[in-house]
Motif scaffolding. Structure first.
Motif, short mmCIF file in Angstrom:
data_model
loop_
_atom_site.label_atom_id
_atom_site.label_comp_id
_atom_site.label_asym_id
_atom_site.label_seq_id
_atom_site.Cartn_x
_atom_site.Cartn_y
_atom_site.Cartn_z
N GLN A 297 0.85 -1.18 0.00
CA GLN A 297 0.00 0.00 0.00
C GLN A 297 0.89 1.24 0.00
O GLN A 297 1.90 1.28 0.71
N ALA B 14 -2.47 4.84 5.34
CA ALA B 14 -2.91 4.64 3.97
C ALA B 14 -3.81 5.82 3.60
O ALA B 14 -4.50 6.38 4.45
N ASP C 13 -3.48 -0.20 -4.82
CA ASP C 13 -2.81 0.01 -3.53
C ASP C 13 -2.57 1.48 -3.22
O ASP C 13 -1.58 1.85 -2.59
#
Length: 174
Positions: free
Chosen positions: A26, A34, A97
């Motif tokens: 990610q 994230a 991602d």
């Protein structure tokens, strides 16, 4: 029935390799979260602007309301959004991602800017700059076809380590 230790190790390795084929790294910026700490579930509740217009502002997450998915910490603005995410994280996590959708269509992994987003066919896509959004929106279906084809070979590569240009995250809050 007892299985030899070597057989168990081989099976564990195969499972690890198969799982990693479905989830690459990610993209995480200096916030440590994230999507720069923005609430990925909240995007799906915002009124999406027509192509060619700026999207509504992303909703900052709360650093105290988090879940881990794909090796990264996601922040949420509410416990309800966290629960929705926990029930099906793949439905809310950004595609590629968290990398730029147009960048993937061109064969590379560059960061996705959480303020430059669009939901297409129930999936969240990010792009890196306003200019790139314009190129991507010129042919979203064609660019998605290119992205999907390129992602097969790009996905196993390491996540981008570049900063998002001209971006200063307001998230997570609290």
């Amino acid at each position: 029935m007892r299985f030899p230790l070597k057989m168990i190790a081989v099976a564990a390795t195969a499972i690890t390799l198969a799982t990693s084929a479905f989830a690459g790294e990610q993209y995480i910026d200096p916030t440590g979260f994230a999507v720069s700490g923005y609430d990925v579930v909240a995007y799906f509740d915002l009124d999406q602007a027509p192509v060619g217009q700026d999207q509504p502002a992303a909703v900052p997450g709360n650093k105290n309301i988090t879940s881990t998915y794909n090796g990264a910490t996601f922040a949420f603005s509410s416990e309800a959004n966290k629960a929705r995410f926990d029930a099906d994280p793949a439905a809310f996590a950004p595609q590629y991602d968290g990398h730029c959708a147009y960048g993937v269509s061109k064969g590379g992994k560059v960061p996705g800017n959480p303020e430059l987003w669009r939901i297409v066919d129930g999936k969240l896509y990010l792009n890196i700059t306003d200019n790139v959004v314009g190129f991507w929106e010129e042919d979203i279906p064609g660019n998605l076809t290119l992205s999907e084809n390129n992602w097969v070979s790009l996905e196993p590569a390491a996540a981008s380590d570049r900063a998002i240009p001209q971006f200063s995250s307001a998230a997570p809050v609290n």
